[in-house]
Design a protein around this motif. Sequence first.
Motif, PDB file in Angstrom:
ATOM      1  N   ILE A   1       0.641  -8.868  -9.719  1.00 29.35           N
ATOM      2  CA  ILE A   1      -0.779  -8.522  -9.583  1.00 29.35           C
ATOM      3  C   ILE A   1      -1.338  -9.078  -8.275  1.00 29.35           C
ATOM      4  N   ALA A   2      -0.941 -10.298  -7.916  1.00 29.58           N
ATOM      5  CA  ALA A   2      -1.409 -10.899  -6.664  1.00 29.58           C
ATOM      6  C   ALA A   2      -0.906 -10.112  -5.453  1.00 29.58           C
ATOM      7  N   VAL A   3       0.358  -9.702  -5.490  1.00 26.97           N
ATOM      8  CA  VAL A   3       0.919  -8.909  -4.387  1.00 26.97           C
ATOM      9  C   VAL A   3       0.191  -7.575  -4.268  1.00 26.97           C
ATOM     10  N   ASN A   4      -0.088  -6.940  -5.408  1.00 27.67           N
ATOM     11  CA  ASN A   4      -0.786  -5.657  -5.392  1.00 27.67           C
ATOM     12  C   ASN A   4      -2.195  -5.801  -4.818  1.00 27.67           C
ATOM     13  N   ALA A   5      -2.906  -6.864  -5.214  1.00 28.90           N
ATOM     14  CA  ALA A   5      -4.276  -7.078  -4.728  1.00 28.90           C
ATOM     15  C   ALA A   5      -4.295  -7.262  -3.211  1.00 28.90           C
ATOM     16  N   GLU A   6      -3.341  -8.057  -2.702  1.00 30.41           N
ATOM     17  CA  GLU A   6      -3.292  -8.287  -1.262  1.00 30.41           C
ATOM     18  C   GLU A   6      -2.865  -7.021  -0.511  1.00 30.41           C
ATOM     19  N   ALA A   7      -1.895  -6.282  -1.064  1.00 29.33           N
ATOM     20  CA  ALA A   7      -1.369  -5.098  -0.382  1.00 29.33           C
ATOM     21  C   ALA A   7      -2.414  -3.991  -0.292  1.00 29.33           C
ATOM     22  N   ARG A   8      -3.155  -3.754  -1.352  1.00 30.46           N
ATOM     23  CA  ARG A   8      -4.132  -2.660  -1.312  1.00 30.46           C
ATOM     24  C   ARG A   8      -5.279  -2.994  -0.363  1.00 30.46           C
ATOM     25  N   LEU A   9      -5.682  -4.282  -0.301  1.00 32.97           N
ATOM     26  CA  LEU A   9      -6.733  -4.666   0.626  1.00 32.97           C
ATOM     27  C   LEU A   9      -6.267  -4.522   2.072  1.00 32.97           C
ATOM     28  N   GLN A  10      -5.041  -4.958   2.360  1.00 34.77           N
ATOM     29  CA  GLN A  10      -4.505  -4.851   3.713  1.00 34.77           C
ATOM     30  C   GLN A  10      -4.293  -3.392   4.115  1.00 34.77           C
ATOM     31  N   ALA A  11      -3.866  -2.556   3.160  1.00 32.95           N
ATOM     32  CA  ALA A  11      -3.669  -1.139   3.460  1.00 32.95           C
ATOM     33  C   ALA A  11      -4.991  -0.477   3.836  1.00 32.95           C
ATOM     34  N   LEU A  12      -6.049  -0.828   3.131  1.00 33.05           N
ATOM     35  CA  LEU A  12      -7.367  -0.278   3.455  1.00 33.05           C
ATOM     36  C   LEU A  12      -7.851  -0.784   4.813  1.00 33.05           C
ATOM     37  N   LYS A  13      -7.598  -2.049   5.109  1.00 26.13           N
ATOM     38  CA  LYS A  13      -7.998  -2.606   6.404  1.00 26.13           C
ATOM     39  C   LYS A  13      -7.287  -1.878   7.551  1.00 26.13           C
ATOM     40  N   VAL A  14      -5.970  -1.712   7.424  1.00 23.53           N
ATOM     41  CA  VAL A  14      -5.205  -1.036   8.469  1.00 23.53           C
ATOM     42  C   VAL A  14      -5.667   0.410   8.620  1.00 23.53           C
ATOM     43  N   SER A  15      -5.981   1.073   7.514  1.00 20.78           N
ATOM     44  CA  SER A  15      -6.460   2.453   7.570  1.00 20.78           C
ATOM     45  C   SER A  15      -7.782   2.535   8.324  1.00 20.78           C
ATOM     46  N   LEU A  16      -8.684   1.593   8.076  1.00 24.52           N
ATOM     47  CA  LEU A  16      -9.967   1.569   8.785  1.00 24.52           C
ATOM     48  C   LEU A  16      -9.762   1.311  10.272  1.00 24.52           C
ATOM     49  N   LEU A  17      -8.824   0.430  10.606  1.00 27.73           N
ATOM     50  CA  LEU A  17      -8.540   0.171  12.020  1.00 27.73           C
ATOM     51  C   LEU A  17      -7.926   1.402  12.688  1.00 27.73           C
ATOM     52  N   GLY A  18      -7.114   2.146  11.953  1.00 23.67           N
ATOM     53  CA  GLY A  18      -6.567   3.384  12.489  1.00 23.67           C
ATOM     54  C   GLY A  18      -7.663   4.394  12.811  1.00 23.67           C
ATOM     55  N   LEU A  19      -8.647   4.507  11.935  1.00 25.33           N
ATOM     56  CA  LEU A  19      -9.781   5.397  12.198  1.00 25.33           C
ATOM     57  C   LEU A  19     -10.600   4.913  13.384  1.00 25.33           C
ATOM     58  N   ALA A  20     -10.724   3.592  13.525  1.00 25.06           N
ATOM     59  CA  ALA A  20     -11.439   3.036  14.680  1.00 25.06           C
ATOM     60  C   ALA A  20     -10.727   3.403  15.986  1.00 25.06           C
TER      61      ALA A  20
END
Length: 578
Positions: free
Chosen positions: A492-511
């Motif tokens: 659960i901890a790995v999933n929480a960190e991975a989904r947050l980081q995936a969203l962050k990287v996606s936002l940076l890609g759009l930037a």
Amino acid sequence: MTATDVAATGVRTSWLPLAVVVLTQIQASFAVNALTVSMSGITTDLDTPASSVGTAITAGTFAMAAFILLGAKVGSRFGSRGVFQIAVAIHGVAMLAVALSVSPAMLFIAQASSGAVIALIAPALTVFIATNYHGPQQGRAIGLLAAAIPAAGVLALILAGWFATTIGWRWSFALMVGLAVINLLLSFRLKRVPAQPGLSIDWTGAVLAAVAVILLSFGFSGLSTWGVWLATDQAPFDILGISPAPLLVIAGLVVGQVFFSWLRRRGREGKPRIFDLRVLATGSERAITACMAIMLFVGTAANFLIPLYIQVVQGRSSIETSFSIIPYTLSIFLASTFVASLYGRFAPRVIASTGFVVVAAALTLLAFTVRGEWSQGFVVAGLILLGLGQGAIVALVFNTLLSAAPKQLAGDVGAWRGLVHNLSGSVGIAVATAFAVGMLSTMLLSGAEDHPEISDELIAQVNLNEADFLTNEQLAALLASRATGPELDAAIAVNAEARLQALKVSLLGLAALSLLAIVPATRMPGRRRDELPEKLEPDDDDPIDPVEHDDPLDLADRDLADRGLAGGGLADGTEARA
């Protein structure tokens, strides 16, 4: 009264036509947003999965995008006001059918019908603005038209969300039936736009455009579920193990090239075309289209990722999500409305470049500040900045493209805007989904390998290549029979960190994509016309089509210009030049 006289005397055209335009745009946009907000009520009432509601939404969007070029020509052929009135009435009937739906099939047919008639409505809205408003007043009118879309989103978030939790989701669509009646009655006070009974419709071009749009839409929409390259279990078919999604995208691009070749050939032969390429005759006009497509891609992708963050990362409800993104939607509305005040002080290329910088800065701010609490000030500030930049750019590029085209091509400009809007939006959501899920899979695998308490057996049992965004509760339920104790907690901890980081990287890609958009933005015009040109001017690469040029509307305008009465004409009958 000419546009020059208006500027000199300060007398303005009535805002009634604009009221009809804005209310009709709200009618068309509200329906799609209301379906999304009302999803839980619809699935319960009709005993259908949420995917069927998504299919209905997609059907409406695809129908609109596929037939909008044809819709512009139908309006020109039979008269924009009459076609508009019929389409508004049919859309009202479609909304009534949605409200009375008793099965998923009825919902699907009603929504697909509404999308098809919006293909008739959207070009007419641009024609009404082009024929009623001039100069600075036209800029404000286009800004308000662009602002009507986020305004409809805000209304849907509030009204549809409230109706869905109180009196029932069906009342949202009953409200649209009432609005359709109001728009229909008000439309009789609009001045008629002369029909072009001699205009022939290019049916081959219409079919090619529809096929290309449908192939591209289905291809991009299937990237996340069918597979970006290799076919997944959800793919309806595969060819040598290859997913149908990229194959459909390639086929759509090929048909799209055939479509533009067909248009150029028809132009050389002096025959009518389903879309007039003079809308994109110059490099600056193509740059405007590129800016429009990129901003709509980035905007819709962000509009998908932000609710995903709120609902999955934070675990908020749908109604909480609706109210959380209101600052973002309102800022789009405000920027779309007031950006016209900058047209006289700054060049379009300056406003667009600055807007993309603001969008990139906002997305970067969101990427580095998103956490588990939505009330964080930096997150709200990032959303507001994102909305301001997005709203300003969308209104600006549409205004600049319309002001660069002759009035006779206003319908084509409106159709092109609708096509780019829907196609870029669907592609933005699809690509953002595929990219975010791909990043999630990579980060889940990396995180699992860094936690020795997660066994190799558990990693082997869970197919990380088909990962999806899950809440902690959903993941716990999924792994309940496979992991317990420290292993489940670590997963659960790995999933929480991975989904947050995936969203962050996606936002940076759009930037990053927003910053790249500065390149076409610098090729936008150095100044904006205050008035639509009255005559079609030849282009070296796309010669004037005499059949389309000598239409009744053009002849009428030239006759008015000879008497100094056409919008933009001077007192002595000469043409007003920007």
